[in-house]
Structures are given as C-alpha cells and as structure tokens.
Design a protein around this motif. Structure first.
Motif, mmCIF file in Angstrom:
data_model
loop_
_atom_site.group_PDB
_atom_site.id
_atom_site.type_symbol
_atom_site.label_atom_id
_atom_site.label_comp_id
_atom_site.label_asym_id
_atom_site.label_seq_id
_atom_site.Cartn_x
_atom_site.Cartn_y
_atom_site.Cartn_z
ATOM 1 N N GLU A 44 -9.983 0.554 -12.403
ATOM 2 C CA GLU A 44 -10.313 1.856 -12.985
ATOM 3 C C GLU A 44 -9.140 2.830 -12.835
ATOM 4 O O GLU A 44 -8.858 3.614 -13.754
ATOM 5 N N ASP B 110 -11.743 -8.535 -7.229
ATOM 6 C CA ASP B 110 -12.953 -7.829 -6.809
ATOM 7 C C ASP B 110 -12.739 -6.308 -6.750
ATOM 8 O O ASP B 110 -13.618 -5.582 -6.323
ATOM 9 N N ASP B 111 -11.563 -5.867 -7.140
ATOM 10 C CA ASP B 111 -11.220 -4.461 -6.927
ATOM 11 C C ASP B 111 -11.367 -3.629 -8.201
ATOM 12 O O ASP B 111 -10.402 -3.280 -8.863
ATOM 13 N N GLU B 112 -12.628 -3.306 -8.502
ATOM 14 C CA GLU B 112 -12.919 -2.535 -9.714
ATOM 15 C C GLU B 112 -12.310 -1.138 -9.657
ATOM 16 O O GLU B 112 -11.928 -0.581 -10.685
ATOM 17 N N ASP B 113 -12.242 -0.584 -8.453
ATOM 18 C CA ASP B 113 -11.684 0.757 -8.324
ATOM 19 C C ASP B 113 -10.206 0.782 -8.724
ATOM 20 O O ASP B 113 -9.739 1.740 -9.328
ATOM 21 N N GLU C 284 -2.358 -2.305 -3.181
ATOM 22 C CA GLU C 284 -3.628 -2.627 -2.544
ATOM 23 C C GLU C 284 -4.443 -1.340 -2.367
ATOM 24 O O GLU C 284 -5.638 -1.306 -2.634
ATOM 25 N N TYR C 285 -3.776 -0.312 -1.897
ATOM 26 C CA TYR C 285 -4.359 1.020 -1.783
ATOM 27 C C TYR C 285 -3.299 2.022 -2.175
ATOM 28 O O TYR C 285 -2.129 1.791 -1.915
ATOM 29 N N PHE C 286 -3.718 3.140 -2.756
ATOM 30 C CA PHE C 286 -2.790 4.268 -2.799
ATOM 31 C C PHE C 286 -3.555 5.568 -2.655
ATOM 32 O O PHE C 286 -4.707 5.674 -3.068
ATOM 33 N N ARG D 222 0.837 -1.184 0.000
ATOM 34 C CA ARG D 222 0.000 0.000 0.000
ATOM 35 C C ARG D 222 0.875 1.238 0.000
ATOM 36 O O ARG D 222 1.988 1.215 0.516
ATOM 37 N N ASP E 66 -7.303 4.783 -15.746
ATOM 38 C CA ASP E 66 -7.084 6.236 -15.735
ATOM 39 C C ASP E 66 -5.687 6.566 -16.257
ATOM 40 O O ASP E 66 -5.512 7.453 -17.089
ATOM 41 N N GLU F 37 -6.630 -6.862 -7.710
ATOM 42 C CA GLU F 37 -7.331 -8.032 -7.207
ATOM 43 C C GLU F 37 -8.714 -8.128 -7.845
ATOM 44 O O GLU F 37 -9.339 -7.118 -8.136
#
Lengths: 182, 127
Positions: free
Chosen positions: B107, B101-104, B64-66, B29, B111, B99
């Motif tokens: 996306e 399930d991680d559509e975001d 995983e996150y940013f 992350r 971008d 992952e």
C-alpha cells in the motif's frame, strides 16, 4: 503520571510488556526497539502484525524523542521525562501508551489534530496522509506531522487521549493507541 | 561520476547508487531519527546524476520498514527523478519490492504511485 498507570491497570487483560519513564535519546530508542523486536519474535506474531506494531512503536517513540527536543528549548521542561508503555492482551490486541509534558498553549492545536484524525475513516486517513506527505514542507526534524496520521492508519482504532493540567503553564498529555490484531 | 555506497546499519538501509548501471538501490530498514541528514548524500548524488544520466535509470526499493520522516525523503527522491524522466533525458523505472505478506508495504508503494507520475513495478518476493 499515576492516572495513566491506573488506567492501564484497569484495562481488561492489560499486560505490560515494557514500560519506560525517562528522557528518550536515540540510543535508548534503539534499545527499546531491539527489546520489542525480540519480544514480538518470541510471541510468534504473524509477520504482518509484527511489522504493524513495530511501525507504530517507531513513530510513537520518535514523536516522543522529537517532542523532547522541542521541550529542551523550554528550560523548565528540559529534564522532564516521557512515559512509554506497551501491553498485549490474550487476544493479541496491543495497547501503546505515551505520556509527555506539553505547554498548555500547545493543547488546542494538538487536540484538534487528534479529533480530526479520530473522525476519519480508512479512506479519509489515506487521503489526509497523501495530502500531508505531498504538500507539507519538511519540518526541521523531517517529521512534518505525518507520524500521528501514520499511527492512526496502522492502528485501525481511534485514539484515546487526555490532558492533565499540571499548572498554569504545563499539562501532561497521554495518548493511548490500540493496534488491532490483523 | 562516483558511485555511492552506504553500508546497512541498525536503523538505516544499504544504499547503492551505481552510475555506470544507472541504478539506485535501498535495502533494509529506514528508521533514522533524522532522515534528511541520512539521505543528504543520496540527494546530492541524484542532483549530480540528473545532469548526465544513463538512458535508463533503475530504482529498486526493498525496505522492510520505513518511518514517516523517510517517507518524505523517498518522495523527494522520486520528485527529482520525475523531473529527469519528464525532461526525457533518462527513462526511470521504480521497482517497489515488498514481502508477500506485507500488505502495508504494498500500500505504501501504491501511495507513491498515486503521487508521482513515474512508472512503478510492484514486485512481490517470498519471505
């Protein structure tokens, strides 16, 4: 400060998971995120929803943190705390509330930014995000105003906000973010 | 040229820049308060790398996150690599790993794909 809390209590099914009032530091920010991460895990939230809520939390808290750094350059505000609340109702809808002091003269710009974002649909928000990401120069802190656009994209709901005038110089700004259950 | 290795921490990803392999990898992350400070060594490594790059450069982004301040840094990194790719000194491939399930996150990769004229491969992994 009390206005926000009243508002929160009045929210239908509003259940506070965590609330904090104080000066946001990087360590504290880490602790809040850690607590919230384990709470989200315990709730058995879908991974996608968990990530969405976590992402919005990160941006909200870092906005408060960076805003706090701006305030320290204004002696009268140096020790003014921020307010942070998160709640989840029985339908899995999250509400995140932030509150912080702001100079009255900064209000028009912030207000027009929020109104601009609130008027946008999903596609427009995406375009605005990309434009800001691509065109804007780094702000000193590296945020560059992207945070609030990202929060709007993730939340899928309009912002609710208010400015309560404290005196001739300052107001208290509160922002309510709703995160849809995906 | 030296490799760059930054171990994973709570708010920052594992960073591996391997010169011999022409490989740049981020895992974990990325939510530091000051992303520019964190990514500074990566910027420097890439600035050196582009002077004498491998024929192919692989960039694997598995985050995983940013946060949004990281998103600026990622764009900056891609822009540096784009110049090298455009100049023809090294062929760049960005593999954006998300992952299932991680559509975001998918996306977010799209971008970048829309902003940067580099070849992107979107790679889905199961959680």
């Amino acid at each position: 400060m009390f206005n926000v809390f009243d508002f929160y209590e009045k929210m239908e099914d509003g259940k506070i998971m965590l609330s904090f009032k104080g000066v946001i530091t990087p360590d504290l920010l880490s602790s809040i995120l850690q607590i919230m991460e384990s709470k989200l895990d315990n709730l058995g939230e879908e991974p996608r929803q968990r990530k969405k809520v976590y992402n919005v939390l990160v941006e909200c808290l870092q906005n408060l943190y960076h805003h706090g750094e701006v305030l320290t350059s204004t002696p009268a505000l140096a020790d003014k705390a921020s307010l942070f609340l998160i709640g989840r109702n029985d339908n899995g809808l999250y509400r995140i509330i932030t509150g912080n002091y702001i100079l009255n003269k900064s209000i028009p710009e912030l207000k027009s930014k929020i109104e601009q974002i609130n008027a946008m649909n999903r596609e427009q928000l995406k375009a605005y995000y990309l434009q800001t990401l691509n065109n804007e120069f780094y702000s000193e802190k590296g945020g560059g105003g992207l945070g609030i656009i990202d929060i709007a994209r993730k939340s899928g709901q309009k912002f609710d906000y208010s400015f309560s005038k404290v005196d001739e110089e300052f107001s208290f700004f509160s922002l309510v973010i709703t995160v849809n259950n995906v | 040229m030296d490799n760059l290795f930054i171990p994973q921490e709570n708010k920052t990803p594992l960073v591996q820049c391997n010169y011999a392999l022409g490989q740049i990898q981020f895992n974990g992350r990325s939510i530091p308060e000051n992303s520019i400070e964190f990514y500074e060594p990566v910027f420097k490594w890439i600035d050196n790398y582009v002077l004498q790059p491998q024929k192919e450069t692989q960039v694997n982004i598995h985050l995983e996150y940013f946060n949004t301040s990281t998103s600026k840094c990622l764009l900056d990194i891609f822009k540096k690599l784009y110049q090298m790719h455009q100049a023809g000194t090294s062929k760049v491939l960005i593999t954006w790993i998300y992952e299932e399930d991680d559509e975001d996150m998918l996306e977010a990769g799209e971008d970048y794909q829309a902003l940067i004229m580099l070849p992107f491969a979107m790679k889905k992994v199961s959680t």
